[in-house]
Design a protein around this motif. Structure first.
Motif, PDB file in Angstrom:
ATOM      1  N   GLN A 207       0.910  -1.054   0.220  1.00 36.65           N
ATOM      2  CA  GLN A 207       0.074  -0.080   0.114  1.00 36.65           C
ATOM      3  C   GLN A 207       0.745   1.322  -0.106  1.00 36.65           C
ATOM      4  N   GLY A 208       0.215   2.329  -0.786  1.00 36.73           N
ATOM      5  CA  GLY A 208       0.783   3.705  -0.474  1.00 36.73           C
ATOM      6  C   GLY A 208       2.193   3.816  -0.647  1.00 36.73           C
ATOM      7  N   LYS A 209       2.673   4.764   0.274  1.00 33.31           N
ATOM      8  CA  LYS A 209       3.834   5.320   0.346  1.00 33.31           C
ATOM      9  C   LYS A 209       4.760   4.405   0.939  1.00 33.31           C
ATOM     10  N   LEU A 210       4.224   3.746   1.665  1.00 29.11           N
ATOM     11  CA  LEU A 210       5.125   2.561   2.611  1.00 29.11           C
ATOM     12  C   LEU A 210       5.704   1.377   1.490  1.00 29.11           C
ATOM     13  N   ALA A 211       4.929   1.091   0.313  1.00 25.37           N
ATOM     14  CA  ALA A 211       5.288   0.294  -0.635  1.00 25.37           C
ATOM     15  C   ALA A 211       6.435   0.725  -1.165  1.00 25.37           C
ATOM     16  N   ARG A 212       6.523   1.998  -1.502  1.00 22.85           N
ATOM     17  CA  ARG A 212       7.517   2.840  -2.235  1.00 22.85           C
ATOM     18  C   ARG A 212       8.804   2.683  -1.609  1.00 22.85           C
ATOM     19  N   ILE A 213       8.627   2.845  -0.400  1.00 23.22           N
ATOM     20  CA  ILE A 213      10.104   2.575   0.364  1.00 23.22           C
ATOM     21  C   ILE A 213      10.651   1.473   0.874  1.00 23.22           C
ATOM     22  N   MET A 214       9.867   0.486   0.475  1.00 22.38           N
ATOM     23  CA  MET A 214      10.638  -0.867   0.294  1.00 22.38           C
ATOM     24  C   MET A 214      12.003  -1.277  -0.239  1.00 22.38           C
ATOM     25  N   HIS A 215      12.976  -1.979   0.196  1.00 20.41           N
ATOM     26  CA  HIS A 215      14.042  -2.326  -0.452  1.00 20.41           C
ATOM     27  C   HIS A 215      13.739  -2.904  -1.932  1.00 20.41           C
ATOM     28  N   GLU A 216      14.266  -2.181  -2.951  1.00 22.85           N
ATOM     29  CA  GLU A 216      14.059  -2.674  -4.160  1.00 22.85           C
ATOM     30  C   GLU A 216      12.460  -2.698  -4.562  1.00 22.85           C
ATOM     31  N   SER A 217      11.814  -1.824  -4.198  1.00 26.91           N
ATOM     32  CA  SER A 217      10.129  -1.714  -4.437  1.00 26.91           C
ATOM     33  C   SER A 217       9.990  -1.874  -5.782  1.00 26.91           C
ATOM     34  N   ASP A 218      10.421  -1.232  -6.823  1.00 30.20           N
ATOM     35  CA  ASP A 218       9.817  -1.510  -8.186  1.00 30.20           C
ATOM     36  C   ASP A 218      10.083  -2.924  -8.740  1.00 30.20           C
ATOM     37  N   ALA A 219      11.190  -3.611  -8.166  1.00 28.67           N
ATOM     38  CA  ALA A 219      11.206  -5.124  -8.663  1.00 28.67           C
ATOM     39  C   ALA A 219      10.324  -5.888  -7.975  1.00 28.67           C
ATOM     40  N   MET A 220      10.166  -5.513  -6.504  1.00 32.13           N
ATOM     41  CA  MET A 220       9.035  -6.319  -5.933  1.00 32.13           C
ATOM     42  C   MET A 220       7.573  -6.312  -6.528  1.00 32.13           C
TER      43      MET A 220
ATOM     44  N   LEU B 276       6.621 -18.934   0.680  1.00 36.84           N
ATOM     45  CA  LEU B 276       7.002 -17.332   0.744  1.00 36.84           C
ATOM     46  C   LEU B 276       7.633 -17.132  -0.555  1.00 36.84           C
ATOM     47  N   VAL B 277       7.158 -16.223  -1.369  1.00 38.11           N
ATOM     48  CA  VAL B 277       7.666 -15.829  -2.626  1.00 38.11           C
ATOM     49  C   VAL B 277       8.819 -14.630  -2.413  1.00 38.11           C
ATOM     50  N   CYS B 278       9.786 -15.185  -2.175  1.00 38.49           N
ATOM     51  CA  CYS B 278      10.892 -14.249  -1.602  1.00 38.49           C
ATOM     52  C   CYS B 278      11.137 -12.913  -2.542  1.00 38.49           C
ATOM     53  N   ASP B 279      10.942 -13.037  -3.914  1.00 38.90           N
ATOM     54  CA  ASP B 279      10.948 -11.724  -4.605  1.00 38.90           C
ATOM     55  C   ASP B 279      10.177 -10.958  -4.907  1.00 38.90           C
ATOM     56  N   ALA B 280       8.923 -11.515  -4.133  1.00 38.42           N
ATOM     57  CA  ALA B 280       7.663 -10.528  -4.169  1.00 38.42           C
ATOM     58  C   ALA B 280       7.351 -10.266  -2.805  1.00 38.42           C
ATOM     59  N   VAL B 281       8.229 -10.197  -1.745  1.00 37.11           N
ATOM     60  CA  VAL B 281       8.177  -9.735  -0.569  1.00 37.11           C
ATOM     61  C   VAL B 281       9.209  -8.782  -0.317  1.00 37.11           C
ATOM     62  N   SER B 282       9.223  -7.704   0.628  1.00 38.54           N
ATOM     63  CA  SER B 282      10.069  -6.945   1.122  1.00 38.54           C
ATOM     64  C   SER B 282       9.912  -6.294   2.553  1.00 38.54           C
ATOM     65  N   SER B 283      11.093  -5.517   2.986  1.00 39.66           N
ATOM     66  CA  SER B 283      11.055  -4.525   4.103  1.00 39.66           C
ATOM     67  C   SER B 283      11.721  -3.366   3.847  1.00 39.66           C
ATOM     68  N   ARG B 284      11.780  -2.392   4.598  1.00 41.52           N
ATOM     69  CA  ARG B 284      12.490  -1.229   4.366  1.00 41.52           C
ATOM     70  C   ARG B 284      14.001  -1.538   4.330  1.00 41.52           C
ATOM     71  N   SER B 285      14.295  -2.423   5.142  1.00 40.86           N
ATOM     72  CA  SER B 285      16.034  -2.773   5.253  1.00 40.86           C
ATOM     73  C   SER B 285      15.955  -4.210   4.875  1.00 40.86           C
ATOM     74  N   VAL B 286      17.224  -4.496   4.042  1.00 37.79           N
ATOM     75  CA  VAL B 286      17.665  -6.000   3.742  1.00 37.79           C
ATOM     76  C   VAL B 286      17.602  -6.697   4.841  1.00 37.79           C
ATOM     77  N   PHE B 287      18.344  -6.133   6.082  1.00 35.74           N
ATOM     78  CA  PHE B 287      18.428  -7.070   7.193  1.00 35.74           C
ATOM     79  C   PHE B 287      17.204  -7.388   7.831  1.00 35.74           C
ATOM     80  N   ASN B 288      16.243  -6.717   8.008  1.00 37.50           N
ATOM     81  CA  ASN B 288      15.064  -7.027   8.344  1.00 37.50           C
ATOM     82  C   ASN B 288      14.459  -8.186   7.685  1.00 37.50           C
ATOM     83  N   ARG B 289      14.354  -7.882   6.197  1.00 35.92           N
ATOM     84  CA  ARG B 289      14.013  -9.044   5.372  1.00 35.92           C
ATOM     85  C   ARG B 289      14.674 -10.198   5.482  1.00 35.92           C
ATOM     86  N   ASP B 290      15.950 -10.060   5.745  1.00 35.87           N
ATOM     87  CA  ASP B 290      16.525 -11.369   5.853  1.00 35.87           C
ATOM     88  C   ASP B 290      16.482 -11.990   7.131  1.00 35.87           C
ATOM     89  N   ILE B 291      16.303 -11.391   8.233  1.00 30.14           N
ATOM     90  CA  ILE B 291      16.051 -12.205   9.340  1.00 30.14           C
ATOM     91  C   ILE B 291      14.467 -12.746   9.289  1.00 30.14           C
TER      92      ILE B 291
END
Length: 185
Positions: free
Chosen positions: A21-34, A131-146
């Motif tokens: 959603q919204g602005k949050l989706a746009r600030i995810m790591h590699e947002s456009d690819a996700m 879990l579709v790992c290339d279709a999920v993200s977090s703001r930081s790679v660290f948080n995503r990878d944990i």
């Protein structure tokens, strides 16, 4: 131990899209690819007649799902929620149960909060979660990878768009094979 019986198929799978959603989706790591990968996943699931359940976290505060995905979700209605995990919302819980599907193909944001809590609750209820790992993200790679590590330890199958779509089709003789592979190019 994982085996071929865990694979999603058009008869046992459900796509669950979480909070893109919204602005949050746009600030995810590699947002456009996700977002691109989520779009491919949605289109392919629709071609393969895999049901889609679509969640939005507090849409009045976080805004609607990004337009690139809304256009691909035509005919579906988002389920608004305030619980972080989808299983914590009665409407979403009922939609998942009513589908009769036990393989959940999971995509969305943020991997370490809403997606993780959804996956953990679904596993606790006995669902196989992919879990579709290339279709999920977090703001930081660290948080995503944990989150990837926690989910794998909880028995979630880590996957990607291409892997899950080929699993859904099973073989090159699938009647939608050409349509789906065209989306992957």
């Amino acid at each position: 131990m994982s085996n071929l019986l865990d694979h999603p198929t058009p008869d046992n799978a459900l796509l669950l899209l979480v909070d893109v959603q919204g602005k949050l989706a746009r600030i995810m790591h590699e947002s456009d690819a996700m977002i691109h990968q989520q779009g491919v996943l949605i289109e392919a699931c629709r071609l393969l007649e895999v049901p889609v359940v679509w969640a939005e976290q507090l849409p009045e505060k976080l805004g609607p799902t990004v337009p690139e995905l809304v256009e691909k979700l035509d005919g579906h209605t988002p389920c608004a929620k305030d619980s972080f995990g989808c299983w914590g919302d009665e409407t979403l819980r009922q939609a998942i149960r009513d589908s009769g599907r036990d393989r959940i193909v999971l995509a969305g944001i943020e991997t370490h909060v809403c997606v993780w809590q959804t996956a953990a609750a679904l596993r606790a209820e006995g669902y196989e979660v992919h879990l579709v790992c290339d279709a999920v993200s977090s703001r930081s790679v660290f948080n995503r990878d944990i989150a990837f590590q926690r989910m794998a330890a909880a028995g979630v199958h880590l996957s990607n768009v291409e892997m899950v779509l080929f699993e859904l089709m099973g073989d090159a003789g699938h009647p939608r094979f050409r349509d789906v592979t065209r989306l992957l190019k």
